[in-house]
Write a protein that holds these residues in place. Structure first.
Motif, short mmCIF file in Angstrom:
data_model
loop_
_atom_site.label_atom_id
_atom_site.label_comp_id
_atom_site.label_asym_id
_atom_site.label_seq_id
_atom_site.Cartn_x
_atom_site.Cartn_y
_atom_site.Cartn_z
N GLN A 2 -76.23 45.34 30.76
CA GLN A 2 -75.10 45.79 31.60
C GLN A 2 -74.15 44.49 31.12
O GLN A 2 -72.77 44.88 30.78
CB GLN A 2 -74.92 46.20 32.84
CG GLN A 2 -75.83 47.23 33.06
CD GLN A 2 -75.05 48.65 32.74
OE1 GLN A 2 -73.79 48.74 32.24
NE2 GLN A 2 -75.84 49.56 32.27
N THR A 3 -74.61 43.33 31.14
CA THR A 3 -73.61 42.13 30.98
C THR A 3 -73.13 42.21 29.63
O THR A 3 -71.97 41.91 29.39
CB THR A 3 -74.62 40.75 31.25
OG1 THR A 3 -74.91 40.99 32.76
CG2 THR A 3 -73.67 39.67 31.05
N LYS A 4 -74.10 42.54 28.58
CA LYS A 4 -73.59 42.37 27.33
C LYS A 4 -72.53 43.55 27.01
O LYS A 4 -71.63 43.31 26.51
CB LYS A 4 -74.93 42.87 26.29
CG LYS A 4 -74.42 42.93 25.11
CD LYS A 4 -75.70 43.21 24.14
CE LYS A 4 -75.38 43.17 22.77
NZ LYS A 4 -76.48 43.68 21.80
N LYS A 5 -72.61 44.90 27.68
CA LYS A 5 -71.91 45.74 27.53
C LYS A 5 -70.36 45.46 28.09
O LYS A 5 -69.29 45.73 27.44
CB LYS A 5 -72.22 47.29 28.19
CG LYS A 5 -73.28 47.94 27.39
CD LYS A 5 -73.88 48.98 27.95
CE LYS A 5 -74.85 49.79 27.44
NZ LYS A 5 -75.09 51.22 28.10
N LEU A 6 -70.41 44.72 29.25
CA LEU A 6 -69.14 44.39 29.75
C LEU A 6 -68.66 43.16 29.02
O LEU A 6 -67.44 43.50 29.03
CB LEU A 6 -69.60 43.95 31.37
CG LEU A 6 -68.45 43.39 32.07
CD1 LEU A 6 -67.60 44.55 32.40
CD2 LEU A 6 -68.94 42.77 33.60
N GLU A 8 -68.84 42.74 25.64
CA GLU A 8 -68.22 43.42 24.47
C GLU A 8 -67.05 44.44 24.73
O GLU A 8 -66.02 44.32 24.01
CB GLU A 8 -69.37 44.19 23.89
CG GLU A 8 -70.53 43.74 23.28
CD GLU A 8 -71.40 44.55 22.61
OE1 GLU A 8 -71.71 45.46 23.07
OE2 GLU A 8 -72.27 44.05 21.97
N HIS A 9 -66.98 44.93 25.96
CA HIS A 9 -65.82 45.73 26.57
C HIS A 9 -64.53 44.84 26.38
O HIS A 9 -63.49 45.07 25.94
CB HIS A 9 -65.96 46.57 27.72
CG HIS A 9 -64.95 47.13 28.25
ND1 HIS A 9 -64.27 48.36 27.76
CD2 HIS A 9 -63.96 46.66 29.20
CE1 HIS A 9 -63.00 48.67 28.51
NE2 HIS A 9 -63.03 47.55 29.49
N GLY A 10 -64.89 43.32 27.23
CA GLY A 10 -63.72 42.52 27.29
C GLY A 10 -63.16 42.22 25.87
O GLY A 10 -62.00 41.96 25.73
N ASN A 12 -63.57 43.44 22.96
CA ASN A 12 -62.85 44.56 22.10
C ASN A 12 -61.80 45.10 22.83
O ASN A 12 -60.94 45.73 21.90
CB ASN A 12 -64.04 45.97 21.86
CG ASN A 12 -65.05 45.46 21.21
OD1 ASN A 12 -64.86 44.51 20.40
ND2 ASN A 12 -66.16 45.90 21.55
N ASN A 13 -61.28 44.84 23.94
CA ASN A 13 -60.19 45.76 24.67
C ASN A 13 -59.08 44.67 25.28
O ASN A 13 -57.87 45.10 25.73
CB ASN A 13 -60.58 46.54 25.71
CG ASN A 13 -61.51 47.56 25.18
OD1 ASN A 13 -60.90 48.58 24.27
ND2 ASN A 13 -62.60 47.72 25.65
N PRO A 52 -54.07 43.96 27.55
CA PRO A 52 -54.79 44.67 26.84
C PRO A 52 -54.62 44.60 25.30
O PRO A 52 -53.47 44.50 24.88
CB PRO A 52 -54.37 46.05 27.37
CG PRO A 52 -53.69 45.80 28.83
CD PRO A 52 -53.46 44.39 28.64
#
Length: 113
Positions: A2-6, A8-10, A12-13, A52
């Protein structure tokens, strides 16, 4: 995981963007008791903000105010804080900097006397 996804989201966005540049003059304001009629003011530092990646730049708004109302009084120096500038994104404040004159302004001796 979950940490990796979070993370990556930050990445990328969101992006850091310079929203205040000390190289961009803000306004030319009147000066009283001086040998000149006005002086240009600019931010004292560059300021970045996390926005953003797809931010709508039309939602950025810049508002400045002087410490002494609508004009400045001589003498002035380039390291003197004369006001503040705030940048808003979609109505929320995201960055602030102080304002300085870009040149020194001497007091007009005869007018001051």
């Amino acid at each position: 995981m979950q940490t990796k996804k979070l993370l990556e989201h930050g990445l990328n966005n969101f992006r850091f963007t310079t929203v205040i540049s000390q190289l961009v003059p803000i306004a030319q304001v009147p000066v009283t008791e001086a040998s000149v009629d006005s002086v240009v003011i600019a931010p004292s530092t560059d300021v970045t903000a996390l926005l953003p990646a797809d931010c709508d730049e039309s939602k950025l708004e810049t508002v400045y105010s002087l410490n002494s109302g609508e004009s400045l009084q001589a003498p002035l120096t380039t390291d003197q804080d004369v006001g503040t500038i705030t940048v808003y994104y979609d109505g929320a404040p995201i960055a602030t900097s102080t304002l300085h004159p870009i040149t020194d302004v001497e007091r007009h001796v005869i007018e001051y006397a």
